[in-house]
Design a protein around this motif. Sequence first.
Motif, PDB file in Angstrom:
ATOM      1  N   ILE A 302      30.261  15.462  41.117  1.00 52.91           N
ATOM      2  CA  ILE A 302      30.575  14.312  41.965  1.00 52.91           C
ATOM      3  C   ILE A 302      29.402  13.341  41.955  1.00 52.91           C
ATOM      4  O   ILE A 302      28.237  13.750  42.017  1.00 52.91           O
ATOM      5  CB  ILE A 302      30.922  14.736  43.408  1.00 52.91           C
ATOM      6  CG1 ILE A 302      31.335  13.516  44.226  1.00 52.91           C
ATOM      7  CG2 ILE A 302      29.781  15.486  44.066  1.00 52.91           C
ATOM      8  CD1 ILE A 302      32.047  13.865  45.518  1.00 52.91           C
ATOM      9  N   ILE A 303      29.707  12.071  41.834  1.00 47.03           N
ATOM     10  CA  ILE A 303      28.693  11.018  41.902  1.00 47.03           C
ATOM     11  C   ILE A 303      28.828  10.354  43.272  1.00 47.03           C
ATOM     12  O   ILE A 303      29.899   9.861  43.624  1.00 47.03           O
ATOM     13  CB  ILE A 303      28.890   9.957  40.793  1.00 47.03           C
ATOM     14  CG1 ILE A 303      28.871  10.619  39.412  1.00 47.03           C
ATOM     15  CG2 ILE A 303      27.827   8.865  40.893  1.00 47.03           C
ATOM     16  CD1 ILE A 303      27.563  11.309  39.056  1.00 47.03           C
ATOM     17  N   LYS A 304      27.732  10.355  44.049  1.00 47.21           N
ATOM     18  CA  LYS A 304      27.795   9.793  45.400  1.00 47.21           C
ATOM     19  C   LYS A 304      26.482   9.110  45.757  1.00 47.21           C
ATOM     20  O   LYS A 304      25.416   9.449  45.239  1.00 47.21           O
ATOM     21  CB  LYS A 304      28.122  10.888  46.413  1.00 47.21           C
ATOM     22  CG  LYS A 304      27.148  12.081  46.388  1.00 47.21           C
ATOM     23  CD  LYS A 304      27.617  13.189  47.304  1.00 47.21           C
ATOM     24  CE  LYS A 304      26.673  14.402  47.205  1.00 47.21           C
ATOM     25  NZ  LYS A 304      27.100  15.521  48.067  1.00 47.21           N
ATOM     26  N   HIS A 305      26.582   8.109  46.640  1.00 41.02           N
ATOM     27  CA  HIS A 305      25.418   7.435  47.212  1.00 41.02           C
ATOM     28  C   HIS A 305      25.422   7.687  48.710  1.00 41.02           C
ATOM     29  O   HIS A 305      26.279   8.408  49.227  1.00 41.02           O
ATOM     30  CB  HIS A 305      25.470   5.936  46.925  1.00 41.02           C
ATOM     31  CG  HIS A 305      25.326   5.596  45.469  1.00 41.02           C
ATOM     32  ND1 HIS A 305      25.300   4.296  45.000  1.00 41.02           N
ATOM     33  CD2 HIS A 305      25.195   6.381  44.359  1.00 41.02           C
ATOM     34  CE1 HIS A 305      25.167   4.296  43.685  1.00 41.02           C
ATOM     35  NE2 HIS A 305      25.108   5.564  43.267  1.00 41.02           N
ATOM     36  N   GLN A 306      24.510   7.047  49.416  1.00 44.11           N
ATOM     37  CA  GLN A 306      24.459   7.218  50.866  1.00 44.11           C
ATOM     38  C   GLN A 306      25.618   6.485  51.538  1.00 44.11           C
ATOM     39  O   GLN A 306      26.178   5.533  50.989  1.00 44.11           O
ATOM     40  CB  GLN A 306      23.133   6.664  51.410  1.00 44.11           C
ATOM     41  CG  GLN A 306      21.923   7.477  51.005  1.00 44.11           C
ATOM     42  CD  GLN A 306      20.642   6.935  51.624  1.00 44.11           C
ATOM     43  OE1 GLN A 306      20.619   5.807  52.124  1.00 44.11           O
ATOM     44  NE2 GLN A 306      19.580   7.730  51.578  1.00 44.11           N
ATOM     45  N   LYS A 307      25.959   6.928  52.747  1.00 38.96           N
ATOM     46  CA  LYS A 307      27.011   6.274  53.517  1.00 38.96           C
ATOM     47  C   LYS A 307      26.643   4.800  53.739  1.00 38.96           C
ATOM     48  O   LYS A 307      25.510   4.454  54.048  1.00 38.96           O
ATOM     49  CB  LYS A 307      27.169   6.975  54.867  1.00 38.96           C
ATOM     50  CG  LYS A 307      28.300   6.421  55.724  1.00 38.96           C
ATOM     51  CD  LYS A 307      28.421   7.178  57.026  1.00 38.96           C
ATOM     52  CE  LYS A 307      29.557   6.634  57.895  1.00 38.96           C
ATOM     53  NZ  LYS A 307      29.405   5.239  58.262  1.00 38.96           N
ATOM     54  N   GLY A 308      27.628   3.926  53.547  1.00 36.32           N
ATOM     55  CA  GLY A 308      27.417   2.501  53.751  1.00 36.32           C
ATOM     56  C   GLY A 308      26.940   1.758  52.513  1.00 36.32           C
ATOM     57  O   GLY A 308      26.810   0.530  52.525  1.00 36.32           O
ATOM     58  N   SER A 309      26.704   2.478  51.423  1.00 37.11           N
ATOM     59  CA  SER A 309      26.258   1.821  50.186  1.00 37.11           C
ATOM     60  C   SER A 309      27.427   1.118  49.498  1.00 37.11           C
ATOM     61  O   SER A 309      28.582   1.243  49.911  1.00 37.11           O
ATOM     62  CB  SER A 309      25.614   2.843  49.255  1.00 37.11           C
ATOM     63  OG  SER A 309      26.521   3.876  48.955  1.00 37.11           O
ATOM     64  N   ASP A 310      27.131   0.383  48.458  1.00 37.55           N
ATOM     65  CA  ASP A 310      28.146  -0.404  47.749  1.00 37.55           C
ATOM     66  C   ASP A 310      29.097   0.527  46.996  1.00 37.55           C
ATOM     67  O   ASP A 310      28.683   1.216  46.060  1.00 37.55           O
ATOM     68  CB  ASP A 310      27.444  -1.360  46.785  1.00 37.55           C
ATOM     69  CG  ASP A 310      28.418  -2.284  46.071  1.00 37.55           C
ATOM     70  OD1 ASP A 310      29.641  -2.153  46.300  1.00 37.55           O
ATOM     71  OD2 ASP A 310      27.967  -3.140  45.289  1.00 37.55           O
ATOM     72  N   PRO A 311      30.392   0.556  47.357  1.00 38.77           N
ATOM     73  CA  PRO A 311      31.331   1.464  46.686  1.00 38.77           C
ATOM     74  C   PRO A 311      31.536   1.126  45.218  1.00 38.77           C
ATOM     75  O   PRO A 311      31.782   2.020  44.402  1.00 38.77           O
ATOM     76  CB  PRO A 311      32.631   1.292  47.484  1.00 38.77           C
ATOM     77  CG  PRO A 311      32.502   0.014  48.204  1.00 38.77           C
ATOM     78  CD  PRO A 311      31.042  -0.183  48.460  1.00 38.77           C
ATOM     79  N   ALA A 312      31.391  -0.152  44.855  1.00 40.01           N
ATOM     80  CA  ALA A 312      31.547  -0.551  43.452  1.00 40.01           C
ATOM     81  C   ALA A 312      30.423   0.031  42.601  1.00 40.01           C
ATOM     82  O   ALA A 312      30.641   0.411  41.441  1.00 40.01           O
ATOM     83  CB  ALA A 312      31.572  -2.071  43.338  1.00 40.01           C
ATOM     84  N   ALA A 313      29.216   0.127  43.176  1.00 38.61           N
ATOM     85  CA  ALA A 313      28.069   0.687  42.456  1.00 38.61           C
ATOM     86  C   ALA A 313      28.283   2.176  42.187  1.00 38.61           C
ATOM     87  O   ALA A 313      27.919   2.689  41.115  1.00 38.61           O
ATOM     88  CB  ALA A 313      26.783   0.473  43.247  1.00 38.61           C
ATOM     89  N   VAL A 314      28.883   2.882  43.129  1.00 38.21           N
ATOM     90  CA  VAL A 314      29.164   4.309  42.949  1.00 38.21           C
ATOM     91  C   VAL A 314      30.150   4.502  41.794  1.00 38.21           C
ATOM     92  O   VAL A 314      29.960   5.367  40.930  1.00 38.21           O
ATOM     93  CB  VAL A 314      29.736   4.927  44.246  1.00 38.21           C
ATOM     94  CG1 VAL A 314      30.007   6.418  44.034  1.00 38.21           C
ATOM     95  CG2 VAL A 314      28.790   4.726  45.413  1.00 38.21           C
ATOM     96  N   ALA A 315      31.196   3.693  41.785  1.00 38.17           N
ATOM     97  CA  ALA A 315      32.200   3.786  40.719  1.00 38.17           C
ATOM     98  C   ALA A 315      31.577   3.494  39.363  1.00 38.17           C
ATOM     99  O   ALA A 315      31.850   4.198  38.374  1.00 38.17           O
ATOM    100  CB  ALA A 315      33.336   2.807  41.001  1.00 38.17           C
TER     101      ALA A 315
END
Length: 449
Positions: A302-315
């Motif tokens: 799973i690729i994840k960032h912190q809560k509230g981060s840019d969802p497009a960047a995660v994708a």
Amino acid sequence: MFESLKKKFSRTSEKLEEELIEEAEKEDNLQEEEGSRFSFFSFGKKKQKDDVEDESSLLPESLEEAPEELEETSDDKIDELEEEDDSKKENKSGFLNRFRSSDDSKEDEEIEEDDESQDGDVEEKKSHFWSRNKDKSKEEGSADGEASGGLFSFVREKTIQEKHVDDILFELEMELLQGDVAMEVATEVVESVKEDLVGKKIKRSNDITEYTFIALRNAVAEIIDIPGKSMTEMIEEKKAAGEPLVVMFVGINGTGKTTTIGKLANYYLKKGYTPVIAASDTFRAGAIEQVTHHADNVGVKIIKHQKGSDPAAVAFDAVEHAKAQGKELVLIDTAGRMQTNTNLMDEMKKIKRVSKPDLVIFVGDALTGNDATEQAKKFNEAIDIDGVILTKADADSKGGASLSIGYVIQKPIMFLGVGQGYDDIKEYDAEWMLNQLFSDDEEAEVLEE
């Protein structure tokens, strides 16, 4: 599944059969004949049953194949068996005679009551002959949908006319609408059935049931078979090009979107592919933890960032990871949003621009019926979805969403969620869907296996 739709289709057949038989009785154009009366759902398996009966009736090529024990049976034993058989026949005959006598006396009482009655309600008199035999067929009905009574033929061949079907099909249309079938779908079904039935020549009552079965099945087949590539085919095409298939999931909260992603990761992992999940729902509390839980359970990255981060960047990061690691499938989870929330819909469009998905899939809850269809329409207008996954299809008795959603937006249903476990998902198949709608429960269970 879809019990409500099955009942509506079956009732349509029964009403048309009654209409024609009652009219024929008034015209003195009706006669009862020997044979089995078939139920609405028996026609799908009638040919198979006949084939089995034909095979079972074949005799052995040689009598020498008979068991030796039969040849060694003594004359005394044969006499005993014959006496026992005669005794059973006598008992059975006595019972039948008493039953028939009771039946005859009941019928005599009915006739006397009819003779003594004044001109009463027309509805009570016009279907006396039909309803009596219909009741008999119900009592004598067998488990496979056949009945030994209630089979009629017409002295003069009848033709189905518009007047016979108009009221019946109007009732069907209203019932479909009440069952959460979209208006355009209900209208299409009714018009198609009417076109197929009007002008059909009818010789016996079984013909009515069979023609109605075929007309309804053909109408539904046209609606539920929306052409499109399967996700598996698309994975293979992208794999041949050396790239992963990128799939973005959209829908409102509570439809089972995140769980569906876990199911699909498990499904394709078992097929030999290597999926990766992008936790692009960074707004909802607990969303990242939820999708991480599913990823850990099925054993995928799973690729994840912190809560509230840019969802497009995660994708974007998930797609780059898949390319670098040679993984064949990227599954992008997005925040559930109402189709009327403009800001969140714009955010979803940004994820699409950045990740450039090959597929955008709307995940809808089959139990919400027409609401799921309306949601799919709005998402399609906003972001141009490519396909649909319906969750909780196994618990859907109405079937409105399953029948409507693909036809309304002209996009294929790709998967159905059919349970709570990770294995409870199946690729959508129009022929399987038809069999669910036009077979009895026992046959449907066999198909599921």
